[in-house]
Design an enzyme around this catalytic site. Structure first.
Site, mmCIF file in Angstrom:
data_model
loop_
_atom_site.group_PDB
_atom_site.id
_atom_site.type_symbol
_atom_site.label_atom_id
_atom_site.label_comp_id
_atom_site.label_asym_id
_atom_site.label_seq_id
_atom_site.Cartn_x
_atom_site.Cartn_y
_atom_site.Cartn_z
ATOM 1 N N ARG A 142 -14.461 -31.494 -3.182
ATOM 2 C CA ARG A 142 -15.008 -30.530 -3.799
ATOM 3 C C ARG A 142 -15.431 -30.776 -5.250
ATOM 4 O O ARG A 142 -15.829 -29.931 -5.809
ATOM 5 C CB ARG A 142 -13.758 -29.239 -3.827
ATOM 6 N N GLY A 203 -2.312 -31.540 3.738
ATOM 7 C CA GLY A 203 -1.699 -32.300 4.551
ATOM 8 C C GLY A 203 -0.770 -31.154 5.403
ATOM 9 O O GLY A 203 -0.063 -31.944 6.381
ATOM 10 N N ALA A 204 -0.576 -30.029 5.199
ATOM 11 C CA ALA A 204 0.570 -29.134 5.629
ATOM 12 C C ALA A 204 0.410 -29.122 7.090
ATOM 13 O O ALA A 204 1.278 -28.621 7.643
ATOM 14 C CB ALA A 204 0.474 -27.748 4.998
ATOM 15 N N THR A 263 1.302 -27.294 0.003
ATOM 16 C CA THR A 263 0.492 -28.289 -0.435
ATOM 17 C C THR A 263 -0.492 -27.731 -1.358
ATOM 18 O O THR A 263 -1.056 -26.307 -1.190
ATOM 19 C CB THR A 263 -0.524 -29.232 0.313
ATOM 20 N N ASP A 328 -0.265 -19.084 8.250
ATOM 21 C CA ASP A 328 -1.241 -20.009 7.537
ATOM 22 C C ASP A 328 -1.808 -19.246 6.630
ATOM 23 O O ASP A 328 -3.255 -19.520 6.164
ATOM 24 C CB ASP A 328 -2.097 -20.698 8.484
ATOM 25 N N LYS A 355 -5.918 -16.024 1.296
ATOM 26 C CA LYS A 355 -6.155 -15.717 2.967
ATOM 27 C C LYS A 355 -5.697 -14.466 3.471
ATOM 28 O O LYS A 355 -6.401 -13.977 4.607
ATOM 29 C CB LYS A 355 -5.597 -17.042 3.753
ATOM 30 N N VAL A 564 -13.329 -26.986 8.296
ATOM 31 C CA VAL A 564 -12.616 -26.698 9.497
ATOM 32 C C VAL A 564 -13.364 -25.629 10.379
ATOM 33 O O VAL A 564 -13.330 -26.097 11.702
ATOM 34 C CB VAL A 564 -11.237 -26.145 9.172
ATOM 35 N N HIS A 628 -14.237 -30.795 18.339
ATOM 36 C CA HIS A 628 -15.287 -30.507 18.958
ATOM 37 C C HIS A 628 -15.388 -28.947 19.783
ATOM 38 O O HIS A 628 -16.481 -28.680 20.188
ATOM 39 C CB HIS A 628 -15.027 -31.439 20.456
#
Length: 696
Positions: A142, A203-204, A263, A328, A355, A564, A628
């Site tokens: 970023r 990395g969570a 994180t 999450d 979120k 993501v 994918h």
């Protein structure tokens, strides 16, 4: 891939040497003068863009008004620059007296003459390509920080590098990762406060323990580190905050073995008067709280805003947005500081739209909850009690049957920065909805590769399965103008897709935003009227910056689809490489050539055993899904959808999957977990799904 970038960067620098208009001496003088006070002072006029969020309050509000509602329609391209990147570009450029520093994917730093786009130098931290599989959300970065003649970049593989701002020479490097057996990454932009470079980690999703660290700008020596969740309770806790946090975790599941999560991978802000650093913390490891902390508990300091002393790293206060997070619902989304009149009183507040779908206003001196209201549809909570604790809806937590929680784990607002205009009093939020159905993963075990356990083949630890039944919600994306005092929507601009870029607002009465369908747009900040737009060469996820040089105002946006959501899907067939676009009134530079996707046909004709399709599904979910996407549902994002690949790709699948022929592009080899028989089953699932879609 790295060699290509280095060669291209060297060629560009050599060819532009004669055209260079900013000298090393000028750069050393300009960047050498940047310190904490310079960043504070710049906020009064904002001629430069010196911090990730422009100022320490992270408002992304520019006081420049050379471009306004009257002349914005005359904007034209001043220059564009090829970042030599094919993955997500999330950086906000830093601009200092006509010198621009911007990062591309793989944490590559480009220094440019900001007026002409002439390259000055390129720095590649040489992140090992196999490290791509150790992160959840694309090989993104970023941006950088500048301070006292140096440029600081957090590399994807966890190193923090200090560079000479004039030459790009690396001056020092430190490893921010304390345990390399865990899948830590760095994607966020550093911040520098009073001689300390501050950076967190990601990395969570894999299983790590969150922390934020501060390093000396001159030496790289670590000054302090603050952990966001407690460690092994059989060992002494680092401080009183960790001892307090441990009381909110159930030790029966030995949460520390999966790290716990929390994180600090993005949001930070700083108040110089209060001398407080504010950080946002992430989700738990694993996501599913029933597996992480079976007896429940708030699980401090997950999904929280935490105030720290930036000199020492000591805990001051916290507010937990989502106690006992199991969805999450990270609180790593953008934090903005402002002074607002609320109830007839001027309050020092911070604002966040994380979120979980609520817009929060918190007293930034004390952490006192002031208000929170949903800015999108929310089903997990119905409101807040008088202490500011969310009131959870019945059945919001995991149960035996699949359930659809809104917002989903993609968030009502993800990392894409919002902005605040004190003239309009509005916050401009890139709001979104990405439907998702969750269900408990009955087979989950820590660090165990199992068919159907989501992405377990590359180390993910979620404890959930997704979309076993189809979601009912409809995807959306819109720019939302939000009144933080009245806690209500004022206007919105709707888009065709989620995952639109961050926002910038200005004293010229404007809001700028890039979109998933490949446009860069200016709106009237008060009314939402669309005043200007232009096409760019791919979808946009990054936030723009604006700056002034020799009395001329410029607007810059870095373009490059990814992240993501962007790994799997896209909203435009334009797939050009990452680029920097800079605009000014009267600009007339030629536009770069548009590159269109060639993924137009479903794969056909690859032989397979139909009996292998169902087993191939389980292997695909465990190893391929979040890169994918679902085969043949769409033709992919930054990474190809294999349902739209050529027959030759599937016929040579063992070379890709087992032999690792694409390791240099970030795709790992799976020979440790998969066999040739497994590859045949994967091919059966991909070709079988494409055939089924074709018939429909």
């Amino acid at each position: 891939m790295k060699q290509v970038i280095l060669a291209a960067g060297a060629l560009l620098a050599a060819s532009a040497a004669l055209a260079q208009t900013v000298t090393e001496t000028e750069i050393r003088s300009a960047v050498g003068a940047i310190d904490t006070q310079a960043i504070i002072t710049n906020a009064e006029q904002t001629r430069n863009w010196l911090n990730y969020g422009l100022d320490y309050a992270e408002t992304r509000y520019s006081r420049l008004d050379g471009i306004d509602t009257e002349n914005v329609g005359e904007l034209g391209l001043a220059w564009s620059y090829d970042l030599q990147s094919r993955r997500g570009v999330q950086a906000t450029p830093i601009v200092v007296d006509g010198v621009m520093y911007v990062t591309a994917s793989w944490s590559v730093v480009h220094a440019l003459d900001a007026v002409t786009g002439t390259p000055l130098w390129t720095y590649d931290p040489e992140v090992p390509a196999e490290f791509a599989a150790r992160g959840c959300c694309d090989v993104v970065n970023r941006g950088v920080a500048v301070y006292q003649g140096k440029v600081f970049v957090g590399a994807y593989d966890g190193h923090l590098d200090a560079l000479d701002a004039a030459t790009g020479e690396r001056l020092w490097r430190v490893d921010t990762i304390e345990n390399r057996e865990m899948a830590y990454t760095v994607t966020g932009a550093p911040r520098v406060i009073d001689g300390k470079v501050i950076i967190g980690n990601g990395g969570a999703e894999f299983g790590v323990r969150g922390y934020v660290s501060a390093y000396d700008v001159e030496t790289g020596e670590m000054a302090w580190r603050w952990y966001t969740v407690p460690g092994d309770p059989s060992k002494p806790f680092e401080n009183e905050a960790m001892a307090r946090a441990a009381e909110t975790w159930d030790p029966s599941a030995e949460y520390w073995k999966a790290g716990g999560g929390g994180t600090v991978w993005d949001a930070m802000a700083y108040d110089p008067e209060l001398n407080l650093l504010y950080i946002g913390t992430g989700n738990g490891s694993p996501w599913n709280q029933h597996l992480r902390s079976p007896a429940g508990g708030d699980n401090l300091f997950l999904a929280s805003i935490v105030a720290l002393d930036p000199d020492t790293g000591d805990y001051v206060w916290h507010y937990q947005n989502t106690p006992g997070d199991t969805w999450d619902y990270t609180s790593t989304q953008h934090i903005i500081l402002a002074d607002l009149e609320i109830g007839g009183e001027l309050r020092q507040v911070l604002m966040q739209a994380p979120k979980n779908g609520f817009f929060y206003v918190i007293d930034r001196a004390t952490g006192e909850f002031i208000s929170a209201e949903p800015f999108v549809e929310v089903t997990w909570a119905t409101g807040f009690n008088e202490d500011g604790r969310p009131i959870e809806a019945d059945g919001a937590r995991s149960r035996t049957e699949p359930w659809e929680t809104i917002p989903s784990a993609y968030g009502a607002h993800n990392w894409h920065p919002m902005s605040f205009n004190p003239e309009t009093g509005l916050v401009y939020i890139p709001a979104q909805g990405v439907p998702l159905v969750q269900s408990k993963d009955p087979a989950w075990e820590l660090n165990s590769h199992k068919p159907m356990s989501t992405m377990s083949g590359v180390g993910w630890n979620l404890g959930y399965l997704f979309n076993e039944v189809a979601p009912e919600a409809t995807p959306f994306g819109h720019l939302l103008a939000w009144d933080p005092v009245a806690q209500r929507e004022v206007w919105r601009a709707d888009y065709i897709s989620p995952w639109n870029g961050g926002t910038l607002t200005t004293a010229g009465g404007l809001v700028f935003q890039g979109t998933a369908d490949g446009r860069f747009i200016a709106y009237d900040a008060a009314t939402g009227e669309l005043l200007w737009q232009t096409e760019v060469t791919s979808g946009v996820v990054a936030a723009p910056a604006t700056w002034e040089r020799d009395g001329v105002q410029y607007v810059t946006v870095a373009v490059g689809w990814g992240g993501v959501y962007g790994l799997m899907q896209r909203a435009t067939d334009r797939v050009g490489p990452g680029r920097v676009f800079t605009f000014r009134v009267g600009g007339d530079a030629p536009r770069p050539t548009v590159e269109l996707s060639d993924r137009t046909e479903l794969v056909a004709g690859v032989p397979y055993d139909p009996n292998h399709v169902s087993e191939g599904l389980g292997l695909y979910v465990a190893n391929c899904l979040f890169c994918h996407g679902v085969p043949a549902v769409n033709n992919g994002g930054a990474i190809p959808n294999l349902g739209f690949s050529s027959p030759e790709v599937l016929k040579s699948a063992s070379a890709w999957v087992l032999d690792g022929v694409a390791v240099d592009r970030g795709m790992p080899a799976f020979a440790e977990n998969l066999t040739q028989e497994d590859v045949d089953k994967l091919v059966a699932f991909i070709q079988g799904t494409a055939d089924a879609v074709r018939e429909q």
